[in-house]
Structure formats: structure tokens, C-alpha cells
Scaffold this motif. Structure first.
Motif, PDB file in Angstrom:
ATOM      1  N   GLY A 190       3.231   1.954 -49.986  1.00 51.87           N
ATOM      2  CA  GLY A 190       2.982   1.394 -49.168  1.00 51.87           C
ATOM      3  C   GLY A 190       3.664   1.295 -48.040  1.00 51.87           C
ATOM      4  N   VAL A 191       3.238   0.010 -46.613  1.00 50.35           N
ATOM      5  CA  VAL A 191       3.935   0.217 -45.873  1.00 50.35           C
ATOM      6  C   VAL A 191       4.059  -1.058 -44.809  1.00 50.35           C
ATOM      7  N   LEU A 192       5.215  -1.359 -44.785  1.00 55.27           N
ATOM      8  CA  LEU A 192       5.172  -2.430 -44.180  1.00 55.27           C
ATOM      9  C   LEU A 192       5.555  -2.249 -42.812  1.00 55.27           C
ATOM     10  N   LEU A 193       5.227  -2.896 -41.393  1.00 54.60           N
ATOM     11  CA  LEU A 193       5.577  -2.566 -40.871  1.00 54.60           C
ATOM     12  C   LEU A 193       5.771  -3.862 -39.623  1.00 54.60           C
ATOM     13  N   LEU A 220       0.245   2.343 -34.566  1.00 56.15           N
ATOM     14  CA  LEU A 220       1.013   2.722 -35.521  1.00 56.15           C
ATOM     15  C   LEU A 220       0.547   2.009 -36.936  1.00 56.15           C
ATOM     16  N   ALA A 221       0.087   1.131 -37.056  1.00 57.15           N
ATOM     17  CA  ALA A 221      -0.922  -0.319 -38.386  1.00 57.15           C
ATOM     18  C   ALA A 221      -2.016   1.230 -38.817  1.00 57.15           C
ATOM     19  N   ARG A 222      -2.239   0.783 -37.496  1.00 61.80           N
ATOM     20  CA  ARG A 222      -4.161   1.647 -37.464  1.00 61.80           C
ATOM     21  C   ARG A 222      -3.785   3.277 -38.322  1.00 61.80           C
ATOM     22  N   ALA A 223      -2.766   4.211 -37.338  1.00 63.16           N
ATOM     23  CA  ALA A 223      -2.729   4.913 -37.790  1.00 63.16           C
ATOM     24  C   ALA A 223      -1.919   5.467 -39.474  1.00 63.16           C
ATOM     25  N   PRO A 243      -6.442  -4.176 -36.497  1.00 64.31           N
ATOM     26  CA  PRO A 243      -6.774  -2.632 -37.417  1.00 64.31           C
ATOM     27  C   PRO A 243      -7.900  -3.146 -39.187  1.00 64.31           C
ATOM     28  N   VAL A 244      -8.729  -2.290 -39.250  1.00 62.19           N
ATOM     29  CA  VAL A 244      -9.607  -2.334 -40.262  1.00 62.19           C
ATOM     30  C   VAL A 244      -8.980  -2.025 -41.958  1.00 62.19           C
ATOM     31  N   GLY A 245      -8.757  -2.983 -42.563  1.00 66.09           N
ATOM     32  CA  GLY A 245      -8.117  -2.544 -43.975  1.00 66.09           C
ATOM     33  C   GLY A 245      -6.626  -2.765 -43.778  1.00 66.09           C
ATOM     34  N   VAL A 246      -6.122  -3.363 -42.709  1.00 61.86           N
ATOM     35  CA  VAL A 246      -4.834  -3.651 -42.943  1.00 61.86           C
ATOM     36  C   VAL A 246      -4.363  -5.522 -42.775  1.00 61.86           C
ATOM     37  N   GLN A 247      -3.908  -5.930 -43.939  1.00 62.76           N
ATOM     38  CA  GLN A 247      -3.145  -7.273 -44.417  1.00 62.76           C
ATOM     39  C   GLN A 247      -2.422  -7.365 -43.317  1.00 62.76           C
ATOM     40  N   ARG A 248      -2.453  -8.643 -42.365  1.00 59.42           N
ATOM     41  CA  ARG A 248      -1.726  -9.176 -41.536  1.00 59.42           C
ATOM     42  C   ARG A 248      -0.221 -10.515 -41.570  1.00 59.42           C
ATOM     43  N   GLY A 382      -2.250   5.864 -29.200  1.00 59.80           N
ATOM     44  CA  GLY A 382      -3.066   5.948 -30.590  1.00 59.80           C
ATOM     45  C   GLY A 382      -2.583   7.338 -30.664  1.00 59.80           C
ATOM     46  N   VAL A 383      -2.657   7.817 -30.011  1.00 60.10           N
ATOM     47  CA  VAL A 383      -2.218   9.401 -30.625  1.00 60.10           C
ATOM     48  C   VAL A 383      -0.660   9.552 -30.697  1.00 60.10           C
ATOM     49  N   LEU A 384       0.526   9.119 -30.271  1.00 66.38           N
ATOM     50  CA  LEU A 384       1.081   9.214 -29.877  1.00 66.38           C
ATOM     51  C   LEU A 384       1.970   8.344 -31.657  1.00 66.38           C
ATOM     52  N   ALA A 385       0.880   7.287 -32.134  1.00 59.96           N
ATOM     53  CA  ALA A 385       0.901   6.904 -33.294  1.00 59.96           C
ATOM     54  C   ALA A 385       0.311   7.506 -34.450  1.00 59.96           C
TER      55      ALA A 385
END
Ligand code: PMT
Length: 405
Positions: A190-193, A220-223, A243-248, A382-385
Motif C-alpha cells: 500500500g502506497v500513500l502519496l 510517482l503515483a502512476r509509477a 492515473p489508471v488504478g489510483v484512488q484519488r 515520468g522517467v524520473l518517477a
């Protein structure tokens, strides 16, 4: 047992010098017991022969959409349904452009459009082509649609130039394929951002804010989601798509962000504070618009709660990662913040008119932890994330393993 027993992987090969690395990738996948089928674009066969890839994959290589023998039974649909994963390596700028625009003008693009399996592109191209605004816009479109972009890597290129554009090495692509097919490296984590700015109201029409666009935090959320994590993103007011699949969870003020984070934190294993949270808020919020009567106007401010320090002080805390936005001496100040807030890791970036950090599509970070540091050079957020998520995952796994042994 092999890591890819009976998993069905469709390798797409497009035209680029990195096509020679596809041969090694296919060999590695087969060594892990994967079933591999290969589709080449016409340009790809200018760089490597179908015969080579047929011998390595153990299956006939498909090249044409108009192959009467295969298409009698709608072979491109059958291929699209067959795959557990489609990995296009190398993915050229042209291929990315065609997929971003929904073109189906050869076998590979047609089956990618028809497929329901995850689609991964490992880009490979000249560094200027990668940085070109058109390629970056296409990359953004693909990422927003849930297509996974692995790489590119940085280094010297076949054309003699140096920069971002090298295809990831076959061993790295193999490891990522294994992670992806087992749900991702951070599967079950689980990741919280937090992301974006906060707005601290002065009156009904004015607020104290900052320049954060949310690009870094949303990348970051996407990655994290692409790495298989369950992601909850608490965001200040931004114009970014979720991002797809992320709860906002949308918030406006630092106090609201604090409440939302504390509501969610118990279910997370990793907490990343990327938001630019206002340190202070007006003591008094006027309920009517302030009139322009005086030459000077004083606004008294009071401290907001420090969300990052609050999370790091929980018992037990999640693996906690902060950011430090500095206009000068970023590493020195970031290290102070890392120690004072007692976080596992902190990512320092320079901000200010000349430096970027805020708002721009590119950023550079210095990541600091107890006893180590890593430079992540200027690149697309995106690449950095993706790179930062890999570093966080390594350190999270290390800490978790240590605590459980
Ligand atoms: O959104 P972008 O336009 O893409 O820009 C990205 C970014 C520059 C905003 C991002 O990379 C970044 O640096 N985010 C942190 C900005 C910040 O507020 O840094 P700080 O040095 O002021 O704060 C240190 C840390 O404490 C941060 O993790 C911050 O989220 C956290 N904090 C700060 C104050 C507060 N009241 N609560 C907090 O949690």
C-alpha cells in the motif's frame, strides 16, 4: 521452477538498432520457460532477420497482416488473445506515435489495438528523438492510457551521441517482466502519496498558494501503480488526470491534506510526501472579500501541521519518503530535513525561476538516506518517477527484510 513457467509473452520488434538486443531478450525469456511468439514490423527485419528470432523463440515469426495462411482464422486476433503480456522491445518513436494515435496499419499495431493483455513498450531511439515534444506528448498519452513504458536508459548511443534513449538491457527487461506477471514488484504493497500545492484561504476569493503543478507527484503515483502497488493519492488543486488504478482524494488546504493522510495512513506501507504544503496559513479567514482601503495590509500567519513529520512519528511508521524543495544548498538542507523529520529517505530538488522543479516537465533529484545518496539526473518526470520508485522499492524491501530476520 523457472520464473516464467508457461507464461505467454508476445515480443514486438520494431525498426531500430537495438533490435539486435531482442534476440538476447527472447533467449532469456525462453530460459525461464516462457512461451514466446514474435511479431516484427517491416522495418525491424532491416536490423535483424526473422530467421534468427524464429530459431530463438521456437515459433514462426509473424510479419504481415495480410498473410493468407494465418489470417484465414483471424490470426491477429488469435495472437492478441493468446498473450499474457505484449512487450515491444525495441519500441521506436514511429511505433509509439502510431499506437498513441490508434493506427492499425501493420500487424503489430493492429494486434496491440485488439489486445486486452498489458502492453509494455521499451523505447529505443536517438536522444533528440526521445526529447522531441511530439515523442513526449505521445509518451504522455500512452502512459495516461495505462500502457507501461519501461525506460529508456541513459548512456552512449549507436549514433555516437549520449543521453536518454538506450533500450533497457535484456536482463532488466526480463526482471521487470517477471515482476509484472507476478503482479508487479510492489504487488500487495500500500502506497500513500501527497501531491500538488495547498491553498490557504485569505478571504472567499484569495488564497496563499505555490507553483506546484502536481506533475511530479502524479508521475510517482502512476509509477507506483505500474509497479503493482495499491495507490492512494491525496492531491491539492491541480489540473492532472488521475492515473489508471489510483484512488484519488482531492483536498484544498494543508489542514484538509493532514486529515486525509491521517485517515489513510494505517493502511499504507510506504508514505511519500511530494506535495508542496504551505508551512503557514492566515490566522483569520475573512468571510467577505477584503476591500482595497488601506495602503498596506498585514496578514498574520500561523504554522500548519507538518504532515510528513507527523507520519514519520507514528508507531510503527510506514516507510517514509519526503521531498525537499530548495532554492540553494539543496543537499545540505535536505539532509537537515531528513534528520529532523526522522524520515527514511528524502529527495532534494532545486526550485526557483531558473532551476525548474516546479511546473516543468523535467526535474533532477538527489536522493538521501542514512549512509548513502544517489543522483537522479535531469529527465522527464515520468522517467524520473520510475527511477525513484525503483530506489524506494529497494530500500523498502531491504528494511522490511531486515526487520523480519
Ligand atoms: O508539482 P510539480 O510542479 O511537479 O513540482 C514538484 C515539486 C517541486 C513540488 C516536488 O518535487 C517537491 O519538491 N515537493 C516538496 C515541496 C515542499 O514542500 O518541500 P519542503 O522542503 O517545503 O517540505 C519538505 C517536506 O515536508 C516535503 O516532503 C513536504 O511535502 C513535507 N511537508 C512540508 C510542510 C508541511 N506542513 N507538511 C509536510 O508534509
Amino acid at each position: 521452477m523457472s520464473r516464467l513457467d508457461a507464461r505467454r509473452i508476445l515480443i514486438g520488434v520494431t525498426g531500430g538498432i537495438a533490435a539486435y538486443k531482442s534476440a538476447e531478450l527472447i533467449r532469456l525469456l525462453r530460459k525461464e520457460n516462457a512461451e514466446v511468439r514474435v511479431v516484427m514490423t517491416p522495418a525491424a527485419s532491416e536490423f535483424i532477420t526473422p530467421m534468427t528470432l524464429q530459431a530463438l523463440s521456437g515459433n514462426p515469426v509473424r510479419q504481415s497482416l495480410f498473410d493468407q495462411a494465418h489470417e484465414a482464422a483471424m490470426g491477429h486476433i488469435e495472437l492478441a488473445r493468446w498473450a499474457d503480456l505484449i512487450l515491444v522491445a525495441p519500441g521506436s518513436a514511429d511505433f509509439m506515435a502510431r499506437i498513441a494515435h490508434g493506427l492499425a496499419n501493420d500487424l503489430l499495431t493492429t494486434l496491440c489495438l485488439a489486445a486486452e493483455a498489458p502492453l509494455v513498450i521499451a523505447p529505443a531511439m536517438n536522444q533528440a528523438m526521445w526529447r522531441n515534444a511530439a515523442t513526449q506528448a505521445n509518451r504522455q498519452t500512452l502512459v495516461e492510457r495505462g500502457i507501461l513504458i519501461w525506460g529508456p536508459d541513459e548512456g552512449s548511443q549507436a549514433c555516437g551521441e549520449t543521453g536518454l534513449g538506450r533500450m533497457l538491457e535484456p536482463t532488466e527487461l526480463l526482471d521487470r517482466t517477471v515482476d509484472q506477471l507476478s503482479g508487479g514488484r510492489l504487488s500487495g504493497v500500500g502506497v500513500l502519496l501527497t501531491a500538488g500545492p495547498t491553498r490557504e484561504p485569505i478571504d472567499p476569493v484569495r488564497f496563499i498558494g505555490n507553483r506546484s503543478s502536481g506533475k511530479m507527484g502524479f508521475s510517482l503515483a502512476r509509477a507506483f501503480a505500474a509497479a503493482g502497488a495499491r495507490v492512494v493519492l491525496v492531491s491539492g488543486p491541480v489540473a492532472q488526470s488521475t492515473p489508471v488504478g489510483v484512488q484519488r482524494i482531492d483536498v484544498e488546504t494543508a489542514a484538509e491534506m493532514h486529515v486525509a493522510v491521517m485517515d489513510q495512513v494505517a493502511a499504507c506501507d510506504i508514505f511519500v510526501a511530494c506535495a508542496a504544503v504551505a508551512d503557514y496559513r492566515p490566522v483569520e479567514v475573512h468571510d467577505q472579500k477584503i476591500k482595497k482601503l488601506e495602503e498596506q495590509l498585514d496578514i498574520r500567519l500561523e504554522r500548519n501541521p507538518d504532515i510528513l513529520a507527523g507520519v514519520a512519528a507514528l508507531q510503527p511508521p510506514p516507510f517514509t519518503v519526503g521531498f525537499a524543495a530548495e532554492t540553494h544548498r539543496p543537499v545540505e538542507y535536505a539532509e537537515q530535513k531528513r534528520r529532523n523529520k526522522r524520515v527514511d529517505m528524502i529527495a532534494a530538488n532545486l526550485v526557483g525561476a531558473a532551476e525548474g522543479g516546479f511546473e516543468r516537465d523535467e526535474n533532477a533529484l538527489t536522493v538521501l538516506w542514512d549512509g548513502g545518496d544517489l543522483e537522479l539526473p535531469m529527465s522527464d518526470k515520468g522517467v524520473l518517477a520510475e527511477r525513484l520508485v525503483t530506489v524506494i522499492a529497494e530500500h523498502y524491501e531491504q528494511k522490511y527484510r531486515t526487520e523480519n530476520t
